[in-house]
Design a protein around this motif. Structure first.
Motif, PDB file in Angstrom:
ATOM      1  N   LYS A   8      29.702  60.518  29.064  1.00  0.00           N
ATOM      2  CA  LYS A   8      29.997  61.826  28.472  1.00  0.00           C
ATOM      3  C   LYS A   8      29.777  62.922  29.511  1.00  0.00           C
ATOM      4  CE  LYS A   8      27.573  61.156  24.466  1.00  0.00           C
ATOM      5  NZ  LYS A   8      26.978  61.596  23.213  1.00  0.00           N
ATOM      6  N   ARG A  39      30.503  64.575  21.849  1.00  0.00           N
ATOM      7  CA  ARG A  39      31.457  64.610  22.954  1.00  0.00           C
ATOM      8  C   ARG A  39      30.818  64.850  24.312  1.00  0.00           C
ATOM      9  NH1 ARG A  39      36.740  65.557  22.591  1.00  0.00           N
ATOM     10  NH2 ARG A  39      36.677  64.698  24.684  1.00  0.00           N
ATOM     11  N   ASP A  41      27.018  65.473  26.716  1.00  0.00           N
ATOM     12  CA  ASP A  41      25.598  65.208  26.833  1.00  0.00           C
ATOM     13  C   ASP A  41      24.934  66.518  27.251  1.00  0.00           C
ATOM     14  OD1 ASP A  41      23.247  63.920  27.027  1.00  0.00           O
ATOM     15  OD2 ASP A  41      23.723  62.777  28.846  1.00  0.00           O
TER      16      ASP A  41
END
Lengths: 280, 340
Positions: A8, A39, A41
């Motif tokens: 991510k 979606r 991090d």
């Protein structure tokens, strides 16, 4: 899980000098935050993460709110820039300088003296500036606070490999689309709608308040004609000039409109301090 | 053509009958002498502002929505959005708005039919309403004071009763849903109606000479008026939003975090700086004066060539909406004079 996390994009959310209202707006958008966490991090979130270990690696995107008001802000911003592939200014402080930059035309020394009476409290204070004065800004989401929908749409567009929708029409257009009654015409109020970037769907006017210009100027603002219009409505020059520059003084100063910001004795802070000085 | 009369006190009942089948929209006061087309259901018939001159937004708002989703998309592809509009009835359109509707009907039907517009339009019944001009009306200048069809029913206010013209089968059907409320026209009604037309005609005089206007504009594109206008205009787009015949829209995607999204269309304006931005940050009309000029040229030159008529219907909305107070009538007259 770990491998998925690793894939991510890494996002950091930072705050320089400001009220942290844009980070708060993001924190308040609870359902969307969960979707966002799915979606990306989020490895840094100044307001939401209490652990203060410094993030050492590279970020795919840094969201930065607040204006640069001190040497420390500037150093932090430059460090964020070096660590981020893309940088997004969120909120009008970051994009335009915002309220702290209202005094951009007054020397900091003078401001320091006026507020603290000596130069020791913030020795490294600088006049508030937008991020773009120091680093390359890839994306900008203006507003005080930001429209959370606009930020999420911009993030979604970037994550999908596209460009965020760029708004360059003034608030007046959305005000008419929303079938509001113009507050300049009907109530002789100073309204920054004609020169201010839309995207808020004329939120303030729909509550009966004129636009404060919090989203900053459009690319090609018609400053002279706007000012003349207010004068024709019999409004005081000081009120008009103050309203127009409130959230975005550095932009107006850059456009060489500084002369207008210097000539209103009763409103200019530095003039008050000069009066005080001459009185003592 | 069928004609009827309806007593004023029966108008509410008639609209209630219409309401059974249609979402009825009426002009209501928005305060400060302004009006909006709004649902009868939310306001009641006592809110019906028969005296209104113009609404803030024209009837186009019902057919070309300020923003709408034209399709959705996700990983599987694009999915069309069906426009499932319930039938509605717009009550009280003045002749200028009937002309305006005609102009945008043409735009959204030829050469390609716009399905969203068409499905709303064919669901709408139009009831016209006779009017007297105020100081901003200039329909007589643009020759749109004439009623040339485009209505299902047309109401003329004769005081204690309305004189009603039937303009279509649907209008006929509407009358016959409440036939007992309507009366056949007698000589006295006809005389009062003609008297109203006579009085109206004498209030409707052209405000400016627009003869040869498009030829004059075309022959002298560098007229100084456009630069003066460029300095006075904020390019805020207010005039285009409220214009009954401005049809420009932008299409863009609103993307969700999961990668799905909506393809939207939103009202746009040729006055916006970004309107003509193309790859490489190039603009065709980066000066405000060029953009203002372009708007007038489209209304008065290009549209005349394409459709044999000006695209301005003289409703006066742009003048009322312009924060800078730009007055189209005086622009046209200055162009006519200084370019002559």
């Amino acid at each position: 899980m770990n491998s998925r996390t690793a894939q991510k994009p890494k996002v950091g959310i930072f705050g320089l000098t400001g009220c942290a209202g844009d980070q708060l707006a993001l924190l308040n958008a609870e359902p969307e935050l969960i979707a966002l966490a799915g979606r990306v991090d989020v490895v840094v979130f100044d307001m939401a993460i209490s652990r203060k270990e410094e993030w050492q690696g590279m970020l795919d995107l840094a969201l930065v709110e607040g204006s640069v008001c001190s040497q420390r802000d500037r150093e932090e911003l430059e460090k964020i820039r070096k660590q981020s592939r893309s940088l997004m200014a969120i909120g009008s402080c970051a994009v335009w300088g915002g309220l702290p930059a209202m005094t951009a035309h007054i020397p900091v020394k003078q401001l320091n003296k006026q507020v603290y009476d000596d130069g020791e409290v913030f020795p490294k204070a600088m006049g508030a500036e937008p991020l773009s004065s120091f680093v390359t800004v890839d994306f900008s989401i203006p507003g005080c606070p930001i429209e959370i929908g606009e930020l999420l749409e911009a993030l979604a567009a970037i994550l999908a490999g596209g460009e965020p929708q760029r708004i360059d029409f003034p608030v007046c257009a959305e005000c008419r689309m929303a079938e509001q009654i113009c507050l300049v015409q009907s109530q002789n109020r100073v309204c920054c709608g004609p020169v201010t970037v839309g995207g808020c769907k004329a939120r303030c006017i729909s509550y009966g308040r004129p636009c404060d210009g919090c989203r900053g100027p459009v690319d090609d603002p018609c400053y002279d004609a706007t000012r003349e219009m207010f004068f024709r409505h019999g409004l005081a020059k000081a009120d008009v000039v103050d309203a127009l520059r409130r959230f975005s003084t550095p932009a107006w100063v850059e456009r060489n409109l500084a002369a207008d910001f210097a000539g209103d004795p009763q409103r200019r802070g530095h003039h008050r301090s000069q009066t005080k000085e001459s009185g003592t | 053509m069928e004609t009827f009369t309806l007593y004023r006190e029966h108008l509410g009942q008639f609209l209630d009958v219409c309401q059974e089948q249609f979402r009825v929209q009426i002009p209501v006061s928005a305060g400060d002498g302004r009006y909006r087309f709004s649902p009868l259901a939310g306001h009641g018939v006592e809110a019906l502002a028969l005296e209104y001159h113009r609404t803030l937004l024209p009837p186009k708002k019902y057919f070309l929505l300020p923003e709408e989703t034209i399709c959705t998309f996700d990983q599987k592809g694009y999915h069309p959005v069906e426009v499932a509009e319930e039938p509605f009835l717009l009550f009280g359109l003045h002749p200028c708005d009937l002309h305006g509707l005609r102009i945008i009907d043409q735009f959204f039907s030829t050469p390609y039919a716009d399905s969203a517009y068409q499905s709303r339009r064919k669901n709408a019944l139009i009831v016209g309403l006779g009017c007297l001009p105020d100081d901003k009306c200039f329909c007589a200048t643009m020759n749109t004071q004439q009623i040339m069809g485009g209505y299902d029913l047309f109401f003329w206010d004769l005081g204690e009763r309305f004189y009603i013209q039937v303009g279509s089968e649907a209008g006929h059907g509407l009358i016959h849903k409440a036939r007992e409320m309507f009366h056949d026209v007698v000589d006295e009604d006809r005389q009062d109606y003609l008297e109203t037309l006579y009085q109206r005609r004498h209030l409707l005089t052209p405000k400016v000479d627009v003869a040869d206007l498009s030829q004059i504009m075309e022959a002298n594109p560098d007229c100084a008026v456009w630069d003066e206008l460029g300095a006075a205009c904020f390019a805020c787009g207010a005039c285009t939003m409220v214009c009954p015949t401005c049809t420009c829209y932008d299409i863009f995607d609103r993307v969700e975090l999961d990668g799905s999204g909506r393809r939207c269309r939103q009202w746009d304006s040729c006055l916006f700086r970004d309107f003509d931005r193309i790859a490489g940050e190039v603009h065709f009309r980066s000066d405000r004066s060029d953009r203002v000029k372009n708007r007038f040229f489209h209304k008065e030159v290009v549209h005349v060539k394409q459709h044999q008529r000006s695209a301005c219907v003289g409703c006066g909305r742009c003048q009322e909406a312009c924060p800078a107070g730009i007055d189209v009538v005086s622009v046209l007259s200055r162009v006519h004079a200084s370019c002559a």
